[in-house]
Scaffold this motif. Structure first.
Motif, PDB file in Angstrom:
ATOM      1  N   ARG A 237       0.830  -1.201   0.000  1.00 29.21           N
ATOM      2  CA  ARG A 237       0.000   0.000   0.000  1.00 29.21           C
ATOM      3  C   ARG A 237       0.871   1.261   0.000  1.00 29.21           C
ATOM      4  O   ARG A 237       0.610   2.207  -0.737  1.00 29.21           O
ATOM      5  CB  ARG A 237      -0.930   0.005   1.207  1.00 29.21           C
ATOM      6  CG  ARG A 237      -1.881   1.215   1.210  1.00 29.21           C
ATOM      7  CD  ARG A 237      -2.756   1.250   2.409  1.00 29.21           C
ATOM      8  NE  ARG A 237      -1.930   1.609   3.569  1.00 29.21           N
ATOM      9  CZ  ARG A 237      -2.398   1.806   4.786  1.00 29.21           C
ATOM     10  NH1 ARG A 237      -3.670   1.624   5.035  1.00 29.21           N
ATOM     11  NH2 ARG A 237      -1.606   2.145   5.768  1.00 29.21           N
ATOM     12  N   LEU A 238       1.938   1.252   0.802  1.00 29.57           N
ATOM     13  CA  LEU A 238       2.849   2.400   0.831  1.00 29.57           C
ATOM     14  C   LEU A 238       3.550   2.596  -0.508  1.00 29.57           C
ATOM     15  O   LEU A 238       3.743   3.734  -0.961  1.00 29.57           O
ATOM     16  CB  LEU A 238       3.884   2.233   1.942  1.00 29.57           C
ATOM     17  CG  LEU A 238       3.375   2.376   3.368  1.00 29.57           C
ATOM     18  CD1 LEU A 238       4.482   2.066   4.362  1.00 29.57           C
ATOM     19  CD2 LEU A 238       2.803   3.759   3.602  1.00 29.57           C
ATOM     20  N   LEU A 239       3.928   1.502  -1.157  1.00 29.69           N
ATOM     21  CA  LEU A 239       4.563   1.601  -2.475  1.00 29.69           C
ATOM     22  C   LEU A 239       3.619   2.248  -3.480  1.00 29.69           C
ATOM     23  O   LEU A 239       4.031   3.098  -4.282  1.00 29.69           O
ATOM     24  CB  LEU A 239       5.001   0.219  -2.972  1.00 29.69           C
ATOM     25  CG  LEU A 239       6.179  -0.420  -2.234  1.00 29.69           C
ATOM     26  CD1 LEU A 239       6.382  -1.852  -2.715  1.00 29.69           C
ATOM     27  CD2 LEU A 239       7.441   0.391  -2.398  1.00 29.69           C
ATOM     28  N   GLU A 240       2.354   1.858  -3.445  1.00 27.80           N
ATOM     29  CA  GLU A 240       1.375   2.433  -4.369  1.00 27.80           C
ATOM     30  C   GLU A 240       1.089   3.892  -4.042  1.00 27.80           C
ATOM     31  O   GLU A 240       1.002   4.732  -4.940  1.00 27.80           O
ATOM     32  CB  GLU A 240       0.091   1.620  -4.337  1.00 27.80           C
ATOM     33  CG  GLU A 240       0.251   0.245  -4.966  1.00 27.80           C
ATOM     34  CD  GLU A 240      -0.962  -0.638  -4.775  1.00 27.80           C
ATOM     35  OE1 GLU A 240      -2.010  -0.123  -4.316  1.00 27.80           O
ATOM     36  OE2 GLU A 240      -0.868  -1.836  -5.086  1.00 27.80           O
ATOM     37  N   GLU A 241       0.961   4.218  -2.754  1.00 29.82           N
ATOM     38  CA  GLU A 241       0.675   5.600  -2.363  1.00 29.82           C
ATOM     39  C   GLU A 241       1.805   6.553  -2.747  1.00 29.82           C
ATOM     40  O   GLU A 241       1.559   7.695  -3.126  1.00 29.82           O
ATOM     41  CB  GLU A 241       0.450   5.688  -0.846  1.00 29.82           C
ATOM     42  CG  GLU A 241      -0.871   5.150  -0.385  1.00 29.82           C
ATOM     43  CD  GLU A 241      -1.012   5.187   1.126  1.00 29.82           C
ATOM     44  OE1 GLU A 241      -0.088   5.673   1.812  1.00 29.82           O
ATOM     45  OE2 GLU A 241      -2.051   4.714   1.623  1.00 29.82           O
TER      46      GLU A 241
END
Length: 111
Positions: free
Chosen positions: A56-60
């Protein structure tokens, strides 16, 4: 108080010292501070697992990333991630490539 220090990325030992400075009669041990920190972090993650939170952090943050897992399994065998600025630099200077491969850095000692 521990939650605020976790949000500010304070180290565990300093958290314990801060708690003892606020109340000298405090009998808190480092293990209790560690447990409270993990409780706070898990509440922030919600129902996500550690790897789901990372994804999720990578996508955000708009990282280029992909992963590879075993067929029919949820075990990730390979994870590639790259910062957007690094991709731009690679496009400008394609003859220079720096690869940093993490080895034996996870808690299971699996490369």
């Amino acid at each position: 108080m521990v939650g605020q220090m976790v949000n500010n990325k304070v180290k565990l030992g300093i958290m314990l010292l801060a708690l003892k400075n606020v109340d000298p009669q405090n009998l808190t041990a480092i293990r209790q501070v560690y447990n409270e920190r993990m409780t706070h972090i898990r509440a922030f993650w919600g129902a996500l697992t550690e790897i789901q939170h990372v994804m999720r952090l990578l996508e955000e943050n708009k990282y280029t990333h992909w992963s590879r897992s075993e067929d029919g399994s949820t075990i990730i065998r390979f994870l590639f991630r790259e910062h957007p600025v690094s991709i731009q630099m690679f496009n400008q200077f394609p003859t220079i490539v720096l690869i940093d491969s993490m080895y034996k850095t996870n808690k299971y000692r699996i490369p």
